[in-house]
Write an enzyme that holds these catalytic residues in place. Structure first.
Site, PDB file in Angstrom:
ATOM      1  N   TYR A 113       0.820  -1.218   0.000  1.00 15.03           N
ATOM      2  CA  TYR A 113       0.000   0.000   0.000  1.00 15.03           C
ATOM      3  C   TYR A 113       0.851   1.264   0.000  1.00 15.03           C
ATOM      4  O   TYR A 113       0.483   2.264  -0.612  1.00 15.03           O
ATOM      5  CB  TYR A 113      -0.878   0.047   1.261  1.00 15.03           C
ATOM      6  N   ASP A 127      -3.081 -18.252   0.758  1.00 19.04           N
ATOM      7  CA  ASP A 127      -4.021 -18.974  -0.114  1.00 19.04           C
ATOM      8  C   ASP A 127      -4.746 -20.063   0.687  1.00 19.04           C
ATOM      9  O   ASP A 127      -5.965 -20.218   0.598  1.00 19.04           O
ATOM     10  CB  ASP A 127      -3.331 -19.527  -1.374  1.00 19.04           C
ATOM     11  N   ASP A 137      -6.844  -6.980   4.141  1.00 18.55           N
ATOM     12  CA  ASP A 137      -7.941  -6.317   3.430  1.00 18.55           C
ATOM     13  C   ASP A 137      -8.832  -7.363   2.771  1.00 18.55           C
ATOM     14  O   ASP A 137     -10.058  -7.354   2.927  1.00 18.55           O
ATOM     15  CB  ASP A 137      -7.344  -5.366   2.376  1.00 18.55           C
TER      16      ASP A 137
HETATM   17  C1  LIG Z   1     -10.513   2.031   0.367  1.00 11.60           C
HETATM   18  C2  LIG Z   1      -9.316   1.167   0.564  1.00 11.60           C
HETATM   19  C3  LIG Z   1      -8.087   2.008   0.480  1.00 11.60           C
HETATM   20  C4  LIG Z   1      -9.375   0.388   1.892  1.00 11.60           C
HETATM   21  C5  LIG Z   1      -8.169  -0.529   2.014  1.00 11.60           C
HETATM   22  O1  LIG Z   1      -7.785  -1.196   1.051  1.00 11.60           O
HETATM   23  O2  LIG Z   1      -7.602  -0.560   3.105  1.00 11.60           O
HETATM   24  C6  LIG Z   1     -10.599  -0.479   2.106  1.00 11.60           C
HETATM   25  O3  LIG Z   1     -10.708  -1.521   1.191  1.00 11.60           O
HETATM   26  C7  LIG Z   1     -10.628  -1.005   3.520  1.00 11.60           C
HETATM   27  O4  LIG Z   1     -10.721  -2.220   3.695  1.00 11.60           O
HETATM   28  O5  LIG Z   1     -10.583  -0.191   4.451  1.00 11.60           O
HETATM   29 MG   LIG Z   2     -11.216  -3.366   2.093  1.00 16.82          MG
END
Ligand SMILES: CC(C)[C@H](C(=O)O)[C@@H](O)C(=O)O
Ligand SMILES: [Mg+2]
Ligand SMILES: NC(=O)c1ccc[n+]([C@@H]2O[C@H](COP(=O)([O-])OP(=O)(O)OC[C@H]3O[C@@H](n4cnc5c(N)ncnc54)[C@H](O)[C@@H]3O)[C@@H](O)[C@H]2O)c1
Length: 347
Positions: A136, A218, A242
């Protein structure tokens, strides 16, 4: 109790106002709610998804209640101006490195999840997702190669100290629960994950009561639907966390139910549903506000030490679901406000 309220885009304002009504109904001492603009709404008003004044409001508060950001009409913008940068920027600027995403099955929903009821009812897990690193926040870019092909890249990396602090968050969470921690990585392929695994093993020595296991991501995705009851606390990186948390949401019925806390060291935190701005249902008054209401409960517990009030909210949500009051996401017909009213009535 100064709480920043950043409702954001799409269904964000709809679900946030129900959580605010719940907070207001509790007669909390000195409750002060301060609104701020984030996301596409902030971009349209101020030219930036996370204006300086919004960041100032967050810094002046003890906690942030966050709705959602995201607006497909703004996808053409340069990345740093897109709505999602608001939530990413807040996480980074405020040092919110530990994202807690609990998932459990509420009574009455066992038949409504994507799993067989006997499998679904075993779920009671917590995903501890690292939130300040990974792919990220690494260097990223896009370029055109000599032969005209475009190439994009995103650097995945973790430094030892970043893994160590989320490891401690994971072990501490496990100590308060079933004392089982499953670290999810991809150490068979990624150096980032090898470091992750090494540090998890090192930190485990400080928590001899916690049983540490390792699983490739996985396999974890598969086990989450096959045998989810085997998980207690899952600790994992930003990207894997995520994805697995959205998956976990359907294992317990709906993404409209999963709350989260994004914590720094200390008591400050940002609290938000795990879902996004849901443009497909925005403005219709049908979004499920329970994930946001449950996020407000997490706020009272973590940032204000109000365990009893947090439990009151969680019990009111559980009682609402047990009474069969459900949104369209759970096959019901109750609208956003109707669900809010039902939770308030049970408070
Ligand atoms: C909107 C996005 C940047 C965010 C992330 O990937 O963290 C979202 O999917 C989450 O889970 O909070
Ligand atoms: Mg998310
Ligand atoms: N933290 C955040 O602010 C956050 C989180 C995830 C996605 N997003 C953003 O939100 C936008 C939409 O993303 P997406 O469609 O991939 O994911 P999403 O979570 O917004 O929606 C996915 C699906 O779930 C449904 N859904 C989500 N929340 C619901 C609720 N409370 N009640 C009922 N149904 C609900 C939606 O209608 C949609 O069909 C994108 O711009 C994305 O970047 C933001």
């Amino acid at each position: 109790m100064r709480i920043a309220v950043f409702a954001g885009d799409g269904i964000g304002p709809e679900v946030t106002s129900e959580a605010v009504r719940v907070l207001q109904a509790l007669d909390l001492p000195g409750l002060e709610l301060v609104e701020g603009d984030v996301g596409g709404a902030a971009y349209r008003k101020h030219g930036h998804p996370l204006p300086a004044e919004t960041l100032d409001i967050a810094r002046s508060a003890e906690a942030v209640l966050f709705g959602a950001v995201g607006d497909f009409d703004l996808d053409h913008l340069e990345r740093h101006l897109r709505p999602e940068q608001a939530v990413l920027g807040l996480r980074k600027e405020l040092g919110l490195f530990a994202n807690l995403r609990p998932a459990r099955v509420f009574k009455g929903l066992e038949d409504l999840t994507s799993l067989r009821p006997e499998v679904a009812q075993t779920i009671d897990l917590l995903i501890v997702r690292e939130l300040n690193g990974d792919v990220y926040f690494g260097e990223k870019g896009m370029r055109t190669l000599e032969d005209g092909r475009r190439q994009g890249w995103d650097m995945m990396s973790y430094a030892e100290d970043e893994v160590r602090r989320i490891a401690h968050a994971g072990f501490k969470a496990a100590m308060t629960r079933g004392k089982k921690l499953c670290s999810v990585d991809k150490a068979n392929v990624l150096e980032t994950s090898q470091l992750w695994r090494d540090v998890m093993i090192e930190v485990a020595a400080e928590y001899p009561e916690v049983e540490l296991s390792h699983m490739y991501v996985d396999n974890a995705a598969m086990q989450l639907v096959k045998n989810p009851g085997a998980f207690d606390v899952v600790v994992t990186g930003n990207l894997f966390g995520d994805i697995l948390s959205d998956q976990a949401s359907m294992c317990v019925g709906s993404i409209g139910l999963l709350a989260s806390a994004s914590l720094a060291e200390g008591t400050f935190g940002l609290y938000e549903p795990i879902h996004g701005s849901a443009p497909d249902i925005a403005g219709k008054g049908i979004a499920n506000p329970m994930a946001t209401i449950l996020s407000a409960a997490m706020m009272l517990r973590h940032s204000f030490g109000m365990e009893a009030e947090a439990v009151r909210i969680e019990d009111a949500v559980a009682a609402t679901l047990a009474a069969g009051i459900k949104g369209g996401d759970l096959g019901g017909s109750a609208g956003t406000k109707e669900i809010g009213d039902a939770v308030l009535a049970r408070l």
